[in-house]
Design an enzyme around this catalytic site. Structure first.
Site, mmCIF file in Angstrom:
data_model
loop_
_atom_site.group_PDB
_atom_site.id
_atom_site.type_symbol
_atom_site.label_atom_id
_atom_site.label_comp_id
_atom_site.label_asym_id
_atom_site.label_seq_id
_atom_site.Cartn_x
_atom_site.Cartn_y
_atom_site.Cartn_z
ATOM 1 C CG ASP A 113 24.062 0.977 18.676
ATOM 2 O OD1 ASP A 113 23.094 1.454 18.091
ATOM 3 O OD2 ASP A 113 24.071 -0.126 19.100
HETATM 4 N N1 URA Z 1 21.857 -3.408 16.177
HETATM 5 C C1 URA Z 1 22.383 -2.819 17.299
HETATM 6 O O1 URA Z 1 22.323 -3.134 18.405
HETATM 7 N N2 URA Z 1 23.118 -1.891 17.082
HETATM 8 C C2 URA Z 1 23.608 -1.301 15.870
HETATM 9 O O2 URA Z 1 24.432 -0.620 15.641
HETATM 10 C C3 URA Z 1 22.935 -2.014 14.684
HETATM 11 C C4 URA Z 1 22.006 -3.118 14.978
#
Ligand code: URA
Length: 244
Positions: A113
């Protein structure tokens, strides 16, 4: 003995993002390309594609970029997106500009993310991309998580149960491992890559993730000496450690 494949120099350089074939011919005419220290003028010449080619060729006085396939290990900073086309800052902005024009294209191996930091692989190797993200391979991903509220103490069993359901999904999560570091910090290892998985797992327990950082992917760890926003190329042995 297997025959080493050859490629036209203009085609190769153009596929590496140095410009169109016309651009390459122009650079060569201006004396900007050397092969084994001699100026290379005929860009239609075919040369063998060997891994050490970058040691023999220069463009504008610099060694040729690495040939495909390449695997890049990055310490992704918060605030950058794992997308080729999002409007804001992209993880690709951290790489040399011409690498955006390479064919085969460099892509992230899975996604983090925008607000997640840490270990991110990027590659133009389709097989690696496929295998490292295939659910069948169950590559373990470990995240350091900082939480807004103290852990209740029941999260580890729930995550390990193999029965945890996330909202709007119809298949339970595969068992995940929680290692508690402090009341508001933990290491979570998962083998799937569902949308916002770690954040949603903690949200389902009534908590909120305030910081999320990936520390490892399979047997590959983010090295301490790779600062946020830095990257380096991985050797074949290092990239294979993802599957250990
Ligand atoms: N889980 C999440 O919530 N975000 C990420 O970037 C990776 C795993």
């Amino acid at each position: 003995m297997a025959k080493v494949p050859t490629i036209r120099i203009d085609k190769l350089l153009s596929s590496m993002g140095y410009g169109s074939r016309k651009d390459i011919a122009r650079i060569a005419r201006a004396g900007g390309i050397t092969l084994d220290t001699a100026a290379l003028l005929d860009v239609t010449k075919r040369i063998p594609i060997t891994p050490d080619l970058p040691l023999h060729m220069t463009i504008y006085g610099e060694a040729l970029d690495p040939l495909a396939p390449m695997v890049i290990l990055m310490n992704k900073p918060v605030g950058m997106t794992c997308s080729h086309s999002d409007g804001g800052a992209l993880v690709y902005d951290l790489l040399p500009k011409r690498w955006r024009l390479r064919d085969p294209r460099i892509s992230t191996v899975g996604r983090l993310d925008k607000q997640t930091s840490g270990l991110l692989l990027l590659t133009d190797d389709g097989d690696l991309l496929h295998h490292a993200t295939s659910p069948k391979r169950r590559v373990k991903k470990t995240y350091r998580v900082r939480l807004a509220r103290p852990l209740k103490g029941t999260e580890g069993d729930l995550f390990a149960s193999g029965r945890m359901m996330l909202e709007n999904e119809d298949k339970p999560l595969a068992p995940a491992e929680l290692e508690v570091v402090s009341t508001t910090e933990a290491l979570l290892s998962i083998t799937e890559g569902r949308y916002h998985q770690v954040r949603r797992m903690f949200a389902a327990t009534g908590n909120h993730v305030v910081e999320l950082h990936r520390e490892s992917l399979g047997g590959l760890k983010l090295p301490d000496n790779l600062a946020s926003g830095e990257w380096r190329l991985l050797s074949e042995v290092e990239s294979a450690s993802v599957f250990q």
